[in-house]
Design a protein around this motif. Structure first.
Motif, PDB file in Angstrom:
ATOM      1  N   GLY A 298       0.798  -1.131   0.173  1.00  0.00           N
ATOM      2  CA  GLY A 298       0.086  -0.002  -0.056  1.00  0.00           C
ATOM      3  C   GLY A 298       1.064   1.140  -0.016  1.00  0.00           C
ATOM      4  O   GLY A 298       0.623   2.249  -0.551  1.00  0.00           O
ATOM      5  N   ASP A 299       1.863   1.308   0.908  1.00  0.00           N
ATOM      6  CA  ASP A 299       2.746   2.228   0.985  1.00  0.00           C
ATOM      7  C   ASP A 299       3.596   2.574  -0.507  1.00  0.00           C
ATOM      8  O   ASP A 299       3.679   3.693  -1.026  1.00  0.00           O
ATOM      9  CB  ASP A 299       3.821   2.318   2.110  1.00  0.00           C
ATOM     10  CG  ASP A 299       3.343   2.243   3.323  1.00  0.00           C
ATOM     11  OD1 ASP A 299       2.235   2.669   3.490  1.00  0.00           O
ATOM     12  OD2 ASP A 299       3.845   1.721   4.243  1.00  0.00           O
ATOM     13  N   MET A 300       3.953   1.537  -1.417  1.00  0.00           N
ATOM     14  CA  MET A 300       4.643   1.425  -2.340  1.00  0.00           C
ATOM     15  C   MET A 300       3.482   1.948  -3.573  1.00  0.00           C
ATOM     16  O   MET A 300       3.950   2.766  -4.339  1.00  0.00           O
ATOM     17  CB  MET A 300       5.076   0.211  -2.881  1.00  0.00           C
ATOM     18  CG  MET A 300       6.083  -0.270  -2.043  1.00  0.00           C
ATOM     19  SD  MET A 300       6.740  -1.971  -2.544  1.00  0.00           S
ATOM     20  CE  MET A 300       6.838  -2.116  -4.143  1.00  0.00           C
ATOM     21  N   TRP A 301       2.268   1.763  -3.453  1.00  0.00           N
ATOM     22  CA  TRP A 301       1.268   2.244  -4.397  1.00  0.00           C
ATOM     23  C   TRP A 301       1.093   3.836  -4.218  1.00  0.00           C
ATOM     24  O   TRP A 301       0.999   4.294  -5.265  1.00  0.00           O
ATOM     25  CB  TRP A 301       0.024   1.403  -4.186  1.00  0.00           C
ATOM     26  CG  TRP A 301      -1.158   2.178  -4.939  1.00  0.00           C
ATOM     27  CD1 TRP A 301      -2.192   2.777  -4.354  1.00  0.00           C
ATOM     28  CD2 TRP A 301      -1.252   2.282  -6.213  1.00  0.00           C
ATOM     29  NE1 TRP A 301      -3.227   3.310  -5.035  1.00  0.00           N
ATOM     30  CE2 TRP A 301      -2.440   2.970  -6.421  1.00  0.00           C
ATOM     31  CE3 TRP A 301      -0.344   1.908  -7.263  1.00  0.00           C
ATOM     32  CZ2 TRP A 301      -2.868   3.407  -7.781  1.00  0.00           C
ATOM     33  CZ3 TRP A 301      -0.882   2.255  -8.589  1.00  0.00           C
ATOM     34  CH2 TRP A 301      -2.061   2.868  -8.631  1.00  0.00           C
ATOM     35  N   VAL A 302       1.122   4.122  -2.920  1.00  0.00           N
ATOM     36  CA  VAL A 302       1.026   5.835  -3.108  1.00  0.00           C
ATOM     37  C   VAL A 302       2.001   6.421  -3.534  1.00  0.00           C
ATOM     38  O   VAL A 302       1.839   7.191  -4.379  1.00  0.00           O
ATOM     39  CB  VAL A 302       1.029   6.242  -1.422  1.00  0.00           C
ATOM     40  CG1 VAL A 302       0.875   7.606  -1.163  1.00  0.00           C
ATOM     41  CG2 VAL A 302      -0.419   5.317  -0.715  1.00  0.00           C
ATOM     42  N   THR A 303       3.296   6.015  -3.613  1.00  0.00           N
ATOM     43  CA  THR A 303       4.624   6.500  -4.093  1.00  0.00           C
ATOM     44  C   THR A 303       4.415   6.338  -5.594  1.00  0.00           C
ATOM     45  O   THR A 303       4.404   7.439  -6.437  1.00  0.00           O
ATOM     46  CB  THR A 303       5.662   5.854  -3.721  1.00  0.00           C
ATOM     47  OG1 THR A 303       5.818   5.941  -2.051  1.00  0.00           O
ATOM     48  CG2 THR A 303       6.997   6.370  -4.340  1.00  0.00           C
ATOM     49  N   LEU A 304       4.107   5.171  -6.070  1.00  0.00           N
ATOM     50  CA  LEU A 304       3.912   5.014  -7.661  1.00  0.00           C
ATOM     51  C   LEU A 304       2.813   5.829  -8.188  1.00  0.00           C
ATOM     52  O   LEU A 304       2.958   6.254  -9.192  1.00  0.00           O
ATOM     53  CB  LEU A 304       3.496   3.526  -7.871  1.00  0.00           C
ATOM     54  CG  LEU A 304       4.706   2.494  -7.888  1.00  0.00           C
ATOM     55  CD1 LEU A 304       4.320   1.141  -7.963  1.00  0.00           C
ATOM     56  CD2 LEU A 304       5.561   2.812  -9.148  1.00  0.00           C
ATOM     57  N   GLN A 305       1.608   5.798  -7.436  1.00  0.00           N
ATOM     58  CA  GLN A 305       0.511   6.563  -7.821  1.00  0.00           C
ATOM     59  C   GLN A 305       0.966   7.902  -8.019  1.00  0.00           C
ATOM     60  O   GLN A 305       0.578   8.640  -9.041  1.00  0.00           O
ATOM     61  CB  GLN A 305      -0.762   6.419  -6.880  1.00  0.00           C
ATOM     62  CG  GLN A 305      -1.791   7.103  -7.508  1.00  0.00           C
ATOM     63  CD  GLN A 305      -3.047   6.836  -6.341  1.00  0.00           C
ATOM     64  OE1 GLN A 305      -2.884   7.028  -5.182  1.00  0.00           O
ATOM     65  NE2 GLN A 305      -4.276   6.964  -6.723  1.00  0.00           N
ATOM     66  N   LYS A 306       1.694   8.634  -7.430  1.00  0.00           N
ATOM     67  CA  LYS A 306       2.285  10.334  -7.341  1.00  0.00           C
ATOM     68  C   LYS A 306       3.126  10.193  -8.484  1.00  0.00           C
ATOM     69  O   LYS A 306       2.954  11.119  -9.405  1.00  0.00           O
ATOM     70  CB  LYS A 306       2.824  10.320  -6.149  1.00  0.00           C
ATOM     71  CG  LYS A 306       1.806  10.698  -5.101  1.00  0.00           C
ATOM     72  CD  LYS A 306       2.339  11.129  -3.810  1.00  0.00           C
ATOM     73  CE  LYS A 306       1.444  11.148  -2.671  1.00  0.00           C
ATOM     74  NZ  LYS A 306       2.191  11.695  -1.292  1.00  0.00           N
ATOM     75  N   GLU A 307       3.892   9.321  -8.686  1.00  0.00           N
ATOM     76  CA  GLU A 307       5.051   9.204  -9.599  1.00  0.00           C
ATOM     77  C   GLU A 307       4.442   9.004 -11.036  1.00  0.00           C
ATOM     78  O   GLU A 307       4.832   9.657 -12.189  1.00  0.00           O
ATOM     79  CB  GLU A 307       6.146   8.209  -9.174  1.00  0.00           C
ATOM     80  CG  GLU A 307       7.077   8.490  -8.430  1.00  0.00           C
ATOM     81  CD  GLU A 307       7.821   9.904  -8.876  1.00  0.00           C
ATOM     82  OE1 GLU A 307       8.296   9.948  -9.977  1.00  0.00           O
ATOM     83  OE2 GLU A 307       8.110  10.558  -8.001  1.00  0.00           O
TER      84      GLU A 307
END
Length: 99
Positions: A4-13
């Motif tokens: 979930g934390d990785m997704w937040v970063t990927l979503q922003k990028e």
């Protein structure tokens, strides 16, 4: 939680709201758990040769297929792999059009 934390970063990028998630073998369990934890992020789930313990997929759009990559390298095996990939691409295209 880490996914979930990785997704937040990927979503922003990547500046995307949803993704198609592919899980192969044990990766299908990981993909399904990610879908359970972040359902709004999932456009579709694609499972290749998932384990029997997968249970109920956690998405509306799900494709489950047997991965032919374990087959011997002969003409029919290549055709099987090409068919497998074509099926995935067609599924994602339909989900993108409908969604």
């Amino acid at each position: 939680e880490e996914l979930g934390d990785m997704w937040v970063t990927l979503q922003k990028e990547l500046k995307v709201d949803q993704v198609h998630v592919f899980g192969h073998g044990f990766g299908a369990l990981v993909a399904n758990q990610f879908a359970k934890n972040t359902p709004a992020a999932i456009a579709s789930l694609i499972f290749a040769t998932p384990p029997d313990s997968l249970g109920q997929p956690a998405a509306k759009q799900v494709l489950t297929a047997e991965d032919p990559t374990n087959l011997c390298i002969d003409k029919s095996a290549r055709e099987g792999r090409e068919s497998f990939i074509a099926g995935i691409i067609s599924f994602v295209d339909v989900v993108d059009v409908v969604g």
